[in-house]
Design a protein around this motif. Structure first.
Motif, PDB file in Angstrom:
ATOM      1  N   GLY A 268      27.911  44.208  64.113  1.00  5.01           N
ATOM      2  CA  GLY A 268      27.352  43.586  65.171  1.00  5.01           C
ATOM      3  C   GLY A 268      28.159  43.687  66.406  1.00  5.01           C
ATOM      4  O   GLY A 268      29.584  43.990  66.553  1.00  5.01           O
ATOM      5  N   ASP A 269      27.450  43.202  67.612  1.00  9.70           N
ATOM      6  CA  ASP A 269      28.404  43.439  68.871  1.00  9.70           C
ATOM      7  C   ASP A 269      28.260  41.968  69.727  1.00  9.70           C
ATOM      8  O   ASP A 269      28.703  42.011  70.771  1.00  9.70           O
ATOM      9  CB  ASP A 269      27.685  44.521  69.550  1.00  9.70           C
ATOM     10  N   SER A 270      27.852  40.841  69.208  1.00  6.47           N
ATOM     11  CA  SER A 270      27.565  39.764  70.154  1.00  6.47           C
ATOM     12  C   SER A 270      27.504  38.468  69.303  1.00  6.47           C
ATOM     13  O   SER A 270      27.529  38.405  67.904  1.00  6.47           O
ATOM     14  CB  SER A 270      26.363  39.904  70.875  1.00  6.47           C
ATOM     15  N   ARG A 271      27.676  37.162  69.847  1.00  9.21           N
ATOM     16  CA  ARG A 271      27.779  35.851  69.098  1.00  9.21           C
ATOM     17  C   ARG A 271      26.486  35.801  68.459  1.00  9.21           C
ATOM     18  O   ARG A 271      26.776  34.910  67.408  1.00  9.21           O
ATOM     19  CB  ARG A 271      27.648  35.049  70.258  1.00  9.21           C
ATOM     20  N   TRP A 272      25.586  36.502  68.494  1.00  5.73           N
ATOM     21  CA  TRP A 272      24.178  36.443  67.553  1.00  5.73           C
ATOM     22  C   TRP A 272      24.373  36.710  66.382  1.00  5.73           C
ATOM     23  O   TRP A 272      23.848  36.706  65.462  1.00  5.73           O
ATOM     24  CB  TRP A 272      23.040  37.046  68.358  1.00  5.73           C
ATOM     25  N   ASP A 273      25.464  37.632  66.150  1.00  2.00           N
ATOM     26  CA  ASP A 273      25.783  38.019  64.842  1.00  2.00           C
ATOM     27  C   ASP A 273      26.742  37.329  64.185  1.00  2.00           C
ATOM     28  O   ASP A 273      27.112  37.764  62.886  1.00  2.00           O
ATOM     29  CB  ASP A 273      26.404  39.630  64.996  1.00  2.00           C
ATOM     30  N   LEU A 274      27.267  36.285  64.564  1.00  2.00           N
ATOM     31  CA  LEU A 274      28.192  35.515  63.919  1.00  2.00           C
ATOM     32  C   LEU A 274      27.873  35.029  62.563  1.00  2.00           C
ATOM     33  O   LEU A 274      28.822  35.396  61.571  1.00  2.00           O
ATOM     34  CB  LEU A 274      28.711  34.345  64.796  1.00  2.00           C
ATOM     35  N   GLU A 275      26.763  34.526  62.403  1.00  9.37           N
ATOM     36  CA  GLU A 275      26.406  33.957  61.130  1.00  9.37           C
ATOM     37  C   GLU A 275      26.175  34.883  60.007  1.00  9.37           C
ATOM     38  O   GLU A 275      26.635  34.866  58.941  1.00  9.37           O
ATOM     39  CB  GLU A 275      24.969  33.110  61.190  1.00  9.37           C
ATOM     40  N   ALA A 276      25.693  36.045  60.309  1.00  6.90           N
ATOM     41  CA  ALA A 276      25.640  37.260  59.439  1.00  6.90           C
ATOM     42  C   ALA A 276      26.877  37.428  59.039  1.00  6.90           C
ATOM     43  O   ALA A 276      27.290  37.815  57.844  1.00  6.90           O
ATOM     44  CB  ALA A 276      24.799  38.350  59.973  1.00  6.90           C
ATOM     45  N   MET A 277      28.010  37.792  59.945  1.00  3.81           N
ATOM     46  CA  MET A 277      29.408  38.206  59.896  1.00  3.81           C
ATOM     47  C   MET A 277      29.955  37.487  58.978  1.00  3.81           C
ATOM     48  O   MET A 277      31.089  37.900  57.992  1.00  3.81           O
ATOM     49  CB  MET A 277      30.094  38.214  61.137  1.00  3.81           C
ATOM     50  N   ARG A 278      29.641  35.949  58.869  1.00  7.32           N
ATOM     51  CA  ARG A 278      30.489  35.137  58.022  1.00  7.32           C
ATOM     52  C   ARG A 278      30.087  35.350  56.667  1.00  7.32           C
ATOM     53  O   ARG A 278      30.963  34.834  55.808  1.00  7.32           O
ATOM     54  CB  ARG A 278      30.025  33.666  58.611  1.00  7.32           C
ATOM     55  N   LEU A 279      29.078  35.802  56.415  1.00  7.61           N
ATOM     56  CA  LEU A 279      28.446  36.032  55.019  1.00  7.61           C
ATOM     57  C   LEU A 279      29.267  37.204  54.029  1.00  7.61           C
ATOM     58  O   LEU A 279      29.349  37.067  53.042  1.00  7.61           O
ATOM     59  CB  LEU A 279      27.011  35.945  54.952  1.00  7.61           C
ATOM     60  N   VAL A 280      29.518  38.212  55.252  1.00  5.94           N
ATOM     61  CA  VAL A 280      29.902  39.448  54.409  1.00  5.94           C
ATOM     62  C   VAL A 280      31.167  39.665  54.027  1.00  5.94           C
ATOM     63  O   VAL A 280      32.238  39.028  54.642  1.00  5.94           O
ATOM     64  CB  VAL A 280      29.271  40.672  55.124  1.00  5.94           C
TER      65      VAL A 280
END
Length: 218
Positions: A169-181
């Motif tokens: 991802g490239d922005s703050r909107w991707d934070l929740e997804a990034m925290r999962l993987v």
């Protein structure tokens, strides 16, 4: 542990435009009013469903109610897919990886990108049309701004563990997804992703080399 699935954000990662919503706003000349609506969401004055309703309502109003699915597909066709996206997808598929897309963008664009990269699954916010394929204000917020929830759906449908998943991802909107993987990757330099992304790339083409490096393969 091997990576089984690579999940991509779309706007700004697989395309050269940061926001498909913003692109349509500019094409129809409503970007000023759209910014005011976005500010209302940021201040917590409206929910995401209302944001979608108001945004798409601007498009209907700007075209006298005549904008159709095909008009929107024509507008969105002006958004370039990154030139290295097909080769990255071929490389990942050669390595046996599955590909999924999770996007807060517009489904008409994401469907085109998914076809180009051969995605196994994609999810995006969906527009609504009447029986004559004219746009109806509103739509279905399949993703909204909660990409974590959307990612969980993808993992369940593909039967892949989050620990075996890379998310780009490239922005703050991707934070929740990034925290999962297990393998969160930031593309670009958004400081909002510091401390969450374990890896950072500057170009999409670097994804395959990163996967090989993580797995220790030539």
């Amino acid at each position: 542990m091997r990576i089984k699935l690579v999940v991509f954000d779309v706007d700004g990662v697989l395309t050269e435009v940061d926001s498909s919503w913003g692109y349509v706003h500019r094409a129809l000349g409503v970007q000023g009013r759209a910014r005011e609506i976005a500010d209302m969401f940021e201040r917590g004055e409206i929910k995401y469903e209302e944001w979608m309703l108001l945004d798409t309502g601007l498009w209907v109003e700007a075209t006298g109610g005549r904008i159709t699915r095909w008009d929107l597909e024509r507008i969105l066709s002006g958004i370039p897919i990154r030139g290295d996206a097909p080769e990255v997808s071929r490389c990942l598929h050669r390595m046996g990886k599955r590909i999924a897309l999770v996007s807060g963008g517009i489904d008409l664009l994401v469907a085109r990108v998914a076809s180009v990269v051969g995605a196994d699954l994609w999810v995006a916010n969906q527009l609504s049309f009447d029986r004559n394929w004219r746009l109806v204000p509103g739509g279905l917020p399949v993703v909204g701004v909660d990409k974590g929830r959307a990612l969980r759906r993808v993992l369940w449908e593909l039967n892949v563990d989050a620990a075996e998943t890379m998310y780009v991802g490239d922005s703050r909107w991707d934070l929740e997804a990034m925290r999962l993987v297990g393998y969160p990757v930031a593309m670009g330099s958004d400081p909002a992703l510091e401390g969450v992304a374990r890896y950072r790339i500057s170009r999409l083409a670097e994804v395959c080399d990163l996967v090989k490096k993580i797995e220790g393969t030539p």
